[in-house]
Scaffold this active site. Sequence first.
Site: not given
Ligand SMILES: Cc1cc2nc3c(=O)[nH]c(=O)nc-3n(C[C@H](O)[C@H](O)[C@H](O)COP(=O)(O)OP(=O)(O)OC[C@H]3O[C@@H](n4cnc5c(N)ncnc54)[C@H](O)[C@@H]3O)c2cc1C
Length: 598
Positions: A449
């Site tokens: 989220e």
């Molecule tokens: C168990 C679980 C359940 C989930 N359920 C859902 C769901 O039901 N529906 C859904 O749509 N998604 C879901 N998610 C996805 C979740 O919302 C994402 O994992 C989250 O938004 C982070 O995206 P990412 O994993 O691609 O990480 P990334 O976006 O690649 O981020 C990796 C790191 O980089 C940092 N970062 C990235 N961009 C920036 C920036 N611009 N500035 C500073 N820091 C940055 C982040 O803070 C993080 O520390 C779920 C995830 C998990 C693990």
Amino acid sequence: MDSTLLSRRDIDFLLFEWLGVDDLTKRERFREHSRETFDGLLDLCQDLATRYFAPHNKKNDACEPTFDGERVSLNPEVKEALDAFARADLLAMSMDAELGGQQVPMAVAGAGLAWFHAANVGTAAYVLLSVANANLLSTYGTPEQIERFVKPTLAGRFTGTMCLSEPQAGSSLADITTRAEPQDDGTYRLFGSKMWISGGDHELSENIVHLVLAKIAGAPAGTRGISLFVVPKFLVDDDGSLGDRNDVTLAGLNHKMGYRGTVNTALNFGEGRHHPLGRPGAVGYLVGEPNRGLAAMFHMMNEARLGVGLGAIALGYTGYLKSLQYARERPQGRPVTPKDPAAPQVPIIDHPDVKRMLLAQKAYVEGALALALYCGRLVDVAASPESPAEAESAHRLLDILTPVAKSWPSQWCLEANSLAIQVHGGYGYTREYDVEQHYRDNRLNPIHEGTHGIQSLDLLGRKVVADGGANVAALAAAVTTTVAAATAAGGEAAELAVELDSTWQRLTAVTASMFACGDVDAALANSVVYLEAFGHIVIAWIWLEQLLAADGKTGDFYDGKRQAARYFFRYELPRTAPQLDLLERLDRTTLEMKDSWF
Ligand SMILES: Cc1cc2nc3c(=O)[nH]c(=O)nc-3n(C[C@H](O)[C@H](O)[C@H](O)COP(=O)(O)OP(=O)(O)OC[C@H]3O[C@@H](n4cnc5c(N)ncnc54)[C@H](O)[C@@H]3O)c2cc1C
């Protein structure tokens, strides 16, 4: 009933002695309710959570969902719990009466839902996602979409998901690539892959209603080109019966550190495995206007963010109560003075350092729960304002407090879980006790989220600067009112009011100075430090509010509130001073760090 899930005494204090939630019943929207209906609902939630959710929490963790290539299998207790929840008419509890809802205030509903989070987050997630999904569709969907998808969800027949993330696009939703192709009949066909979708496939319900973000060909680049679609697992015919299997395929399950009861999936849309209405492509129906999907999804995400905060609190709270019980029962060591090796051992709660760990947990979880219920009450006021000024203030406070209500509990109630393990010593590190699972479950909350980092950018980059600082002004007005009341109350409240006031003034000055030089990169480089200082100051304000609500009242419960407020002001609020120093000088250490220097 299980007394280590949450404290009903604390919930009653917060809702009725502090927030005066029973006063909401004077408003038209809540006039069917009374203190008795609120008490009945809270009793019901505690009872169902204890009987249907808590008993299989460990089993959910040990036996995670499996996929044999055809079907997803879950523990049978999950469905029994969800059916019990639906039978009790809790799915629509805060929805409008015209949708069959009971219009329960969000503050009360939130407290009720917290029991389910505390008992079993893995199972509770199906319910919460479905409710948030139905809430969004009931706001932005057409009457036909409401009839077809929302009503069966609220009746417990369908469940819902939110499909935002993709393998290559998590924080940056502007970069999603799922595409939606318009059809002659007004529907769309969707093609693309979604990642991390909670509740994405299972046989808990007759149908799964996916809310999917996708781009229509020719849409503008970035977030302004994102549209929202409802994509059911099975098409629903005009008479409400289930039709063709839609072209939504489960690509696989993700195996997680915690939250294992919630099946987490990679989904392919339009892979061609199924041929709804005779041809491949996932049938989707546009929700709201084209290219306005993210705004609608934010409706759900704001609700979901408050829900994530609440989940983090509930896990922190139950860990706290379990470690408190353990500390009272575990004999170990003797007092420092008088030194007498022949004396019987004392329970570990007698050691000041164990009291420190318990007090820290109490200050975190009770402070965070108070903030969450305060936000719930703001949602209620915004839904039933008595004047335009009251509505505006509630909206502005919600705007600025939502990133805090999501991220502060995700950080500090997770820390509470770590302390709960520490109180248990070596036993806390084993699976014989519950606290290690609570920690693993809670570790998700700073990630999903919107990560901790993304929340900080939302707070500093958007909410603080929006409308010339009007959101901060609304919060300043609320803090000033509390400071004035505490000053008038005198004694310790007045002393703490001086500290809160001076820290708040410092935060205001630092915020202004951060933007004064126009170096946005330097300001945002330290946005997490800002979020964390801001959050601690908000929670100090909330603790002063609780101290005032306990003013003049006697007994252990109120003494405990006063001691926890004292703890927060003495041990926690001073952490913000070096953070504010760093922000004030626009520290560039992280900004100037180079990849090659690591
Ligand atoms: C168990 C679980 C359940 C989930 N359920 C859902 C769901 O039901 N529906 C859904 O749509 N998604 C879901 N998610 C996805 C979740 O919302 C994402 O994992 C989250 O938004 C982070 O995206 P990412 O994993 O691609 O990480 P990334 O976006 O690649 O981020 C990796 C790191 O980089 C940092 N970062 C990235 N961009 C920036 C920036 N611009 N500035 C500073 N820091 C940055 C982040 O803070 C993080 O520390 C779920 C995830 C998990 C693990």
